[in-house]
Design a protein around this motif. Sequence first.
Motif, PDB file in Angstrom:
ATOM      1  N   GLY A  12      -8.759  -2.061   4.111  1.00 46.31           N
ATOM      2  CA  GLY A  12      -8.823  -3.479   3.775  1.00 46.31           C
ATOM      3  C   GLY A  12      -7.515  -3.998   3.204  1.00 46.31           C
ATOM      4  N   TYR A  13      -6.913  -3.238   2.294  1.00 52.30           N
ATOM      5  CA  TYR A  13      -5.638  -3.650   1.703  1.00 52.30           C
ATOM      6  C   TYR A  13      -4.553  -3.673   2.772  1.00 52.30           C
ATOM      7  CZ  TYR A  13      -1.719  -4.023  -1.494  1.00 52.30           C
ATOM      8  OH  TYR A  13      -0.598  -4.465  -2.147  1.00 52.30           O
ATOM      9  N   GLY A  20      -0.249 -10.788   6.094  1.00 54.22           N
ATOM     10  CA  GLY A  20       0.646 -11.543   5.214  1.00 54.22           C
ATOM     11  C   GLY A  20      -0.015 -12.047   3.950  1.00 54.22           C
ATOM     12  N   GLN A  21      -1.196 -11.540   3.628  1.00 52.95           N
ATOM     13  CA  GLN A  21      -1.913 -11.966   2.434  1.00 52.95           C
ATOM     14  C   GLN A  21      -1.525 -11.157   1.203  1.00 52.95           C
ATOM     15  OE1 GLN A  21      -5.995 -11.569   3.658  1.00 52.95           O
ATOM     16  NE2 GLN A  21      -5.915 -13.380   4.955  1.00 52.95           N
ATOM     17  N   LYS A  22      -0.928  -9.991   1.414  1.00 55.38           N
ATOM     18  CA  LYS A  22      -0.478  -9.127   0.327  1.00 55.38           C
ATOM     19  C   LYS A  22       0.941  -8.690   0.631  1.00 55.38           C
ATOM     20  CE  LYS A  22      -4.192  -8.673  -2.225  1.00 55.38           C
ATOM     21  NZ  LYS A  22      -4.227  -9.048  -3.617  1.00 55.38           N
ATOM     22  N   CYS A  23       1.717  -8.419  -0.405  1.00 61.91           N
ATOM     23  CA  CYS A  23       3.084  -7.932  -0.251  1.00 61.91           C
ATOM     24  C   CYS A  23       3.168  -6.502  -0.756  1.00 61.91           C
ATOM     25  CB  CYS A  23       4.049  -8.798  -1.050  1.00 61.91           C
ATOM     26  SG  CYS A  23       4.171 -10.473  -0.433  1.00 61.91           S
ATOM     27  N   LEU A  24       4.021  -5.727  -0.106  1.00 64.54           N
ATOM     28  CA  LEU A  24       4.244  -4.351  -0.530  1.00 64.54           C
ATOM     29  C   LEU A  24       5.407  -4.296  -1.515  1.00 64.54           C
ATOM     30  CD1 LEU A  24       4.069  -2.527   2.923  1.00 64.54           C
ATOM     31  CD2 LEU A  24       2.290  -2.674   1.190  1.00 64.54           C
ATOM     32  N   SER A  25       5.360  -3.329  -2.400  1.00 66.78           N
ATOM     33  CA  SER A  25       6.514  -3.079  -3.258  1.00 66.78           C
ATOM     34  C   SER A  25       7.632  -2.533  -2.373  1.00 66.78           C
ATOM     35  CB  SER A  25       6.166  -2.056  -4.341  1.00 66.78           C
ATOM     36  OG  SER A  25       5.950  -0.776  -3.758  1.00 66.78           O
ATOM     37  N   LEU A  26       8.850  -2.601  -2.847  1.00 64.06           N
ATOM     38  CA  LEU A  26       9.977  -2.079  -2.081  1.00 64.06           C
ATOM     39  C   LEU A  26       9.795  -0.594  -1.806  1.00 64.06           C
ATOM     40  CD1 LEU A  26      12.657  -2.413  -0.711  1.00 64.06           C
ATOM     41  CD2 LEU A  26      13.774  -2.156  -2.933  1.00 64.06           C
ATOM     42  N   ARG A  27       9.332   0.137  -2.783  1.00 60.86           N
ATOM     43  CA  ARG A  27       9.114   1.576  -2.608  1.00 60.86           C
ATOM     44  C   ARG A  27       8.100   1.849  -1.492  1.00 60.86           C
ATOM     45  NH1 ARG A  27       7.055   5.819  -7.211  1.00 60.86           N
ATOM     46  NH2 ARG A  27       7.337   7.675  -5.957  1.00 60.86           N
ATOM     47  N   GLU A  35       7.571   6.239   7.578  1.00 63.02           N
ATOM     48  CA  GLU A  35       6.378   6.737   8.275  1.00 63.02           C
ATOM     49  C   GLU A  35       6.355   6.319   9.740  1.00 63.02           C
ATOM     50  OE1 GLU A  35       3.094   8.968   8.655  1.00 63.02           O
ATOM     51  OE2 GLU A  35       4.049   8.749   6.702  1.00 63.02           O
ATOM     52  N   ILE A  36       6.783   5.087  10.025  1.00 63.53           N
ATOM     53  CA  ILE A  36       6.724   4.621  11.409  1.00 63.53           C
ATOM     54  C   ILE A  36       8.066   4.741  12.131  1.00 63.53           C
ATOM     55  CG2 ILE A  36       4.745   3.138  10.991  1.00 63.53           C
ATOM     56  CD1 ILE A  36       6.612   0.725  10.952  1.00 63.53           C
ATOM     57  N   GLY A  37       9.082   5.233  11.409  1.00 58.25           N
ATOM     58  CA  GLY A  37      10.357   5.538  12.045  1.00 58.25           C
ATOM     59  C   GLY A  37      11.227   4.347  12.390  1.00 58.25           C
ATOM     60  N   VAL A  38      11.216   3.330  11.519  1.00 55.38           N
ATOM     61  CA  VAL A  38      12.082   2.168  11.725  1.00 55.38           C
ATOM     62  C   VAL A  38      12.846   1.874  10.440  1.00 55.38           C
ATOM     63  CG1 VAL A  38      10.514   1.136  13.433  1.00 55.38           C
ATOM     64  CG2 VAL A  38      10.334   0.458  11.039  1.00 55.38           C
ATOM     65  N   PRO A  39      13.978   1.164  10.539  1.00 60.13           N
ATOM     66  CA  PRO A  39      14.679   0.769   9.314  1.00 60.13           C
ATOM     67  C   PRO A  39      13.883  -0.302   8.560  1.00 60.13           C
ATOM     68  CG  PRO A  39      15.870  -0.010  11.272  1.00 60.13           C
ATOM     69  CD  PRO A  39      14.690   0.775  11.745  1.00 60.13           C
ATOM     70  N   VAL A  40      14.050  -0.349   7.253  1.00 65.11           N
ATOM     71  CA  VAL A  40      13.361  -1.356   6.433  1.00 65.11           C
ATOM     72  C   VAL A  40      13.645  -2.757   6.960  1.00 65.11           C
ATOM     73  CG1 VAL A  40      13.220  -2.386   4.131  1.00 65.11           C
ATOM     74  CG2 VAL A  40      13.251   0.089   4.372  1.00 65.11           C
ATOM     75  N   SER A  41      14.864  -3.001   7.396  1.00 68.91           N
ATOM     76  CA  SER A  41      15.221  -4.336   7.892  1.00 68.91           C
ATOM     77  C   SER A  41      14.341  -4.762   9.052  1.00 68.91           C
ATOM     78  CB  SER A  41      16.696  -4.376   8.300  1.00 68.91           C
ATOM     79  OG  SER A  41      16.942  -3.471   9.355  1.00 68.91           O
ATOM     80  N   GLU A  42      13.848  -3.826   9.829  1.00 73.41           N
ATOM     81  CA  GLU A  42      12.947  -4.141  10.940  1.00 73.41           C
ATOM     82  C   GLU A  42      11.639  -4.746  10.433  1.00 73.41           C
ATOM     83  OE1 GLU A  42      11.924  -4.118  15.072  1.00 73.41           O
ATOM     84  OE2 GLU A  42      13.823  -3.540  14.151  1.00 73.41           O
ATOM     85  N   LEU A  43      11.246  -4.374   9.240  1.00 72.13           N
ATOM     86  CA  LEU A  43       9.988  -4.848   8.661  1.00 72.13           C
ATOM     87  C   LEU A  43      10.162  -6.115   7.828  1.00 72.13           C
ATOM     88  CD1 LEU A  43       8.555  -1.413   7.495  1.00 72.13           C
ATOM     89  CD2 LEU A  43       8.061  -2.646   9.625  1.00 72.13           C
TER      90      LEU A  43
END
Length: 49
Positions: A12-13, A20-27, A35-43
Amino acid sequence: MDLARRMRMSQGYFSRVEQGQKCLSLRTLERLATEIGVPVSELTTSDGG
């Protein structure tokens, strides 16, 4: 294996993050990118859509 489970988040989270209803911490964002094998900038960049 389910990505939410691998990230140790409830489905659910994770769904609210995807919507786009919740934001993740930078960590956590860094863990997700790894985990998904992409650079942070891609996300974090907007595609305008």
